[in-house]
Design a protein around this motif. Structure first.
Motif, short mmCIF file in Angstrom:
data_model
loop_
_atom_site.label_atom_id
_atom_site.label_comp_id
_atom_site.label_asym_id
_atom_site.label_seq_id
_atom_site.Cartn_x
_atom_site.Cartn_y
_atom_site.Cartn_z
N VAL A 7 0.84 -1.20 0.00
CA VAL A 7 0.00 0.00 0.00
C VAL A 7 0.87 1.25 0.00
O VAL A 7 0.36 2.36 0.11
CB VAL A 7 -0.95 0.03 1.22
N ALA A 8 2.19 1.08 -0.13
CA ALA A 8 3.11 2.22 -0.09
C ALA A 8 4.33 1.93 -0.94
O ALA A 8 4.63 0.79 -1.30
CB ALA A 8 3.53 2.51 1.36
N GLY A 9 5.06 2.99 -1.26
CA GLY A 9 6.32 2.90 -1.98
C GLY A 9 7.21 4.05 -1.55
O GLY A 9 6.85 4.88 -0.70
N TYR A 10 8.39 4.12 -2.17
CA TYR A 10 9.35 5.17 -1.82
C TYR A 10 9.85 5.78 -3.12
O TYR A 10 10.30 5.07 -4.03
CB TYR A 10 10.51 4.57 -1.03
N ASP A 11 9.75 7.12 -3.23
CA ASP A 11 10.15 7.78 -4.46
C ASP A 11 10.44 9.25 -4.16
O ASP A 11 9.70 9.90 -3.40
CB ASP A 11 9.04 7.69 -5.52
N GLY A 12 11.52 9.75 -4.73
CA GLY A 12 11.84 11.16 -4.57
C GLY A 12 12.10 11.59 -3.15
O GLY A 12 11.84 12.74 -2.79
N GLY A 13 12.60 10.67 -2.31
CA GLY A 13 12.89 11.00 -0.93
C GLY A 13 11.68 11.03 -0.04
O GLY A 13 11.78 11.47 1.12
N ARG A 14 10.53 10.58 -0.52
CA ARG A 14 9.32 10.57 0.27
C ARG A 14 8.66 9.21 0.23
O ARG A 14 8.75 8.48 -0.76
CB ARG A 14 8.32 11.63 -0.26
N ILE A 15 7.99 8.85 1.34
CA ILE A 15 7.15 7.66 1.37
C ILE A 15 5.81 8.02 0.74
O ILE A 15 5.16 8.99 1.16
CB ILE A 15 6.93 7.17 2.81
N LEU A 16 5.41 7.27 -0.26
CA LEU A 16 4.09 7.46 -0.88
C LEU A 16 3.17 6.40 -0.32
O LEU A 16 3.39 5.21 -0.50
CB LEU A 16 4.20 7.34 -2.40
N LEU A 17 2.14 6.84 0.37
CA LEU A 17 1.27 5.95 1.14
C LEU A 17 -0.17 6.09 0.65
O LEU A 17 -0.75 7.18 0.72
CB LEU A 17 1.37 6.31 2.62
N ALA A 18 -0.73 5.01 0.14
CA ALA A 18 -2.11 5.01 -0.33
C ALA A 18 -3.01 4.52 0.78
O ALA A 18 -2.75 3.49 1.41
CB ALA A 18 -2.25 4.11 -1.56
N GLY A 19 -4.08 5.26 1.03
CA GLY A 19 -4.99 4.90 2.10
C GLY A 19 -6.43 5.13 1.70
O GLY A 19 -6.73 5.56 0.58
N SER A 20 -7.32 4.83 2.63
CA SER A 20 -8.75 5.00 2.42
C SER A 20 -9.29 5.89 3.53
O SER A 20 -9.11 5.60 4.71
CB SER A 20 -9.46 3.65 2.44
N GLY A 21 -9.93 6.99 3.14
CA GLY A 21 -10.46 7.92 4.13
C GLY A 21 -11.32 8.96 3.47
O GLY A 21 -11.61 8.89 2.27
N GLY A 22 -11.71 9.97 4.22
CA GLY A 22 -12.52 11.04 3.67
C GLY A 22 -11.75 11.83 2.64
O GLY A 22 -10.53 11.99 2.74
N THR A 23 -12.41 12.35 1.62
CA THR A 23 -11.74 13.13 0.59
C THR A 23 -11.41 14.52 1.11
O THR A 23 -12.04 15.03 2.02
CB THR A 23 -12.62 13.25 -0.67
N SER A 24 -10.41 15.13 0.51
CA SER A 24 -9.94 16.43 0.98
C SER A 24 -10.11 17.54 -0.04
O SER A 24 -9.76 18.68 0.21
CB SER A 24 -8.46 16.34 1.36
#
Length: 372
Positions: free
Chosen positions: A67-84
């Motif tokens: 549900v996550a990866g690492y790219d460009g010095g940041r953790i990219l984390l996919a989740g499920s929640g309310g939209t922003s």
């Protein structure tokens, strides 16, 4: 065969982990309700609770999947929640969201969501290619109920495109230098172009799809792997007798050579061999019989993992083997988890170490890539 010893073991981690990430100076664990980090010595670092993130990560704690990866010095984390961004939410009040975290302290740098164009829950983080992240979601997209591919432009921090499907999309395979991608459901393959348009589809029960050397590759239920032209779906080559994938679908491991994949073959004597597969032609660059590591009775979990010039294999009895990726020969093994159910072990490798989280006793074990 040299027996490795654990460098450290942390017994205070929050489990179960749906995924582990190994970064320089930290190991990051992802649970549905919390993301946590320990340093290179196993000491507790930062935590990010789901309430603070406004999302949960991996809706089913029993399903271990990325549900996550690492790219460009940041953790990219996919989740499920309310939209922003003003969109409505679906799937019981949930909506897909992608967060970028600072790995040093877990701070959220930015977040984005599909808004009203795609609502539901995240199923899998499919990876990053050429500045675009790909997320598989389940819910609604473009007025269709089922699942979808959500492509995110990381530079613009916004959605690039969506592709809706009536079936549950289980996996995606990305070509390293090509905008096309392959997605699979339980009985179908679909190739998409760089804007999410359908190129072709084919009926096939396939798990563990991969890509490289300009081709997609998908095994059938009998273990025959077929290389496919990404533009037409035309079969280009076949390779028989691949062993069945793990329940998580990770039938392949990839190293620095994008034209090569590591996989397991079924031998005529009932055993298995590990080898390197040339994705240009489907030929084995080598095949080496695996060490006898017990029969095991646990559910099949992770099989192969590559990092730091080492190919790792987890046996059915949870014995860990470090193999030479150039030959498949064993370098060392670790039997400290023997008897555990591999289906409940989450692992990661990188930064000179192999880490394994065991759900049952609640431990995180770290091994040196050198086995010392």
């Amino acid at each position: 065969m040299p027996e490795a010893k654990a460098v450290w073991q942390n017994r205070d981690v929050t489990l179960p982990c749906v995924q582990l990430l190994s970064l320089d100076g930290a190991v990051v664990g992802i649970t549905p309700q919390q993301v946590w980090a320990v340093d290179g010595a196993g000491k507790a670092g930062w935590t990010l609770d789901s309430s603070a993130a406004g999302a949960v990560f991996g809706l089913d704690a029993t399903q271990i999947r990325p549900v996550a990866g690492y790219d460009g010095g940041r953790i990219l984390l996919a989740g499920s929640g309310g939209t922003s961004s003003g969109g409505t939410s679906g799937a019981g009040g949930l909506g897909s969201v992608l967060l970028a975290l600072d790995p040093a302290d877990g701070r959220i740098d930015w977040r984005t969501d599909p808004g009203k164009d795609a609502t539901g829950a995240v199923f899998r983080f499919a990876g990053v290619r050429r500045g675009t992240a790909y997320v598989l979601g389940v819910g609604q997209s473009q007025g269709r109920t089922g699942s979808y591919v959500w492509a995110v432009d990381l530079a613009g921090r916004r959605s690039a495109w969506y592709h809706a499907d009536d079936a549950l999309l289980l996996e995606a395979a990305l070509l390293p230098d090509d905008d096309r991608l392959l997605v699979s459901s339980a009985d179908r393959l679909k190739a998409l172009d760089g804007k999410g348009g359908l190129l072709w589809q084919a009926a096939l029960q396939s798990f563990g799809i991969t890509a490289g050397a300009g081709y997609f590759a998908a095994p059938d239920k009998d273990g025959t792997l077929t290389g496919l032209d990404p533009g037409t779906g035309r079969p280009v080559w076949t390779s028989p007798h691949l062993a069945g994938p793990a329940l998580r679908g990770n039938a392949f491991a990839h190293g620095p050579d994008s034209g090569q994949a590591y996989c397991l073959w079924s031998d005529v004597d009932g055993g298995q061999s590990v080898g390197a597969l040339d994705l240009k032609n489907g030929r084995a660059r080598y095949r080496t019989p695996l060490p006898k590591d017990g029969t095991g009775t646990g559910t099949t979990g992770a099989d192969l993992l590559y990092a730091d010039g080492t190919l790792y294999r987890m046996g059915p009895d949870a014995v860990l083997w470090a193999l030479d990726p150039a030959t498949g020969r064993a370098r060392w093994k670790y039997s400290g988890l023997k008897g555990a159910d591999p289906g409940k072990l989450t692992w990661t490798a990188g930064a000179g170490r192999l880490c394994v989280a065991d759900q049952n006793p609640g431990t995180l074990t770290a091994l040196s890539a050198k086995g010392t």
